[in-house]
Design an enzyme around this catalytic site. Structure first.
Site, mmCIF file in Angstrom:
data_model
loop_
_atom_site.group_PDB
_atom_site.id
_atom_site.type_symbol
_atom_site.label_atom_id
_atom_site.label_comp_id
_atom_site.label_asym_id
_atom_site.label_seq_id
_atom_site.Cartn_x
_atom_site.Cartn_y
_atom_site.Cartn_z
ATOM 1 N N ASN A 47 0.841 -1.192 0.000
ATOM 2 C CA ASN A 47 0.000 0.000 0.000
ATOM 3 C C ASN A 47 0.877 1.243 0.000
ATOM 4 O OD1 ASN A 47 -1.800 2.165 1.526
ATOM 5 N ND2 ASN A 47 -3.146 0.599 0.685
ATOM 6 N N ALA A 48 0.371 2.316 -0.595
ATOM 7 C CA ALA A 48 1.094 3.592 -0.627
ATOM 8 C C ALA A 48 1.391 4.078 0.788
ATOM 9 C CB ALA A 48 0.284 4.630 -1.397
ATOM 10 N N GLU A 57 1.707 -14.435 4.139
ATOM 11 C CA GLU A 57 1.310 -15.438 5.134
ATOM 12 C C GLU A 57 0.015 -15.030 5.824
ATOM 13 O OE1 GLU A 57 4.187 -13.972 4.676
ATOM 14 O OE2 GLU A 57 5.901 -15.181 5.318
ATOM 15 N N CYS A 91 3.837 -12.210 11.325
ATOM 16 C CA CYS A 91 3.220 -13.417 10.749
ATOM 17 C C CYS A 91 3.462 -14.641 11.639
ATOM 18 C CB CYS A 91 3.739 -13.656 9.333
ATOM 19 S SG CYS A 91 3.113 -12.423 8.165
HETATM 20 N N1 THU Z 1 6.689 -9.968 3.040
HETATM 21 C C1 THU Z 1 5.833 -11.027 3.011
HETATM 22 O O1 THU Z 1 4.795 -10.996 2.368
HETATM 23 N N2 THU Z 1 6.170 -12.112 3.767
HETATM 24 C C2 THU Z 1 7.369 -12.275 4.406
HETATM 25 O O2 THU Z 1 7.592 -13.309 5.015
HETATM 26 C C3 THU Z 1 8.372 -11.212 4.339
HETATM 27 C C4 THU Z 1 7.880 -9.903 3.856
HETATM 28 C C5 THU Z 1 6.383 -8.818 2.153
HETATM 29 C C6 THU Z 1 5.973 -7.543 2.830
HETATM 30 C C7 THU Z 1 6.376 -6.513 1.790
HETATM 31 O O3 THU Z 1 5.355 -6.405 0.816
HETATM 32 C C8 THU Z 1 7.595 -7.112 1.117
HETATM 33 O O4 THU Z 1 7.543 -8.497 1.404
HETATM 34 C C9 THU Z 1 8.914 -6.521 1.588
HETATM 35 O O5 THU Z 1 9.076 -6.660 2.939
#
Ligand code: THU
Length: 133
Positions: A47-48, A57, A91
């Protein structure tokens, strides 16, 4: 060991392709298997207002819980980084709310994977408690 998770890894990879990550360019996919055998997938949705970003997750967990599934057997995570992607702290906490010590499969796009139990990557977890009225 990895063989039994191949379908989950494939589902996480497919979800990764749907990531909305225009700001970081870091695409992540997750696939959660429920005790009933269903698979719920998720991708990161940025998101912005950066803090409003949700990880792959948690997308998968929220989809499962909102469909009535709260017992999980395993989760697979894949990212576009070329390396294994351990789940972030938020997460891990969200997974600990709903699961026992499930395997966390951190896979690369080429299929190589590291597999650790949730409580190994998240020891001394804050576990769910009965909320008072
Ligand atoms: N991100 C995830 O979706 N899961 C993870 O386990 C690590 C981080 C995403 C959040 C953000 O959109 C991007 O990865 C960079 O942190």
């Amino acid at each position: 060991m990895k063989g039994r998770y191949e379908d989950l890894i494939a589902a996480a990879k497919a979800a990764m392709e749907r990531a909305y990550a225009p700001y970081s360019g870091f695409k992540v996919g997750a696939a959660l298997r429920t005790a009933s055998g269903r698979i719920f997938t998720g991708c990161n949705v940025e998101n912005a207002s950066f803090g409003a970003t949700i990880c792959a997750e948690r997308t998968a967990v929220v989809k499962a819980v909102s469909e009535g599934e709260k017992e999980f057997d395993a989760i697979a995570i894949v990212s576009s980084s070329g390396e294994v992607t351990p789940p972030c702290g938020i997460c891990r906490q969200v997974l600990a709310e709903f699961t026992e010590d499930i395997p966390v499969i951190m896979a690369q796009e080429n299929g190589d994977a590291k597999i650790y139990p949730l409580y190994t990557v998240f020891p001394q977890a804050k576990l769910p408690f009965e909320a008072e009225e």
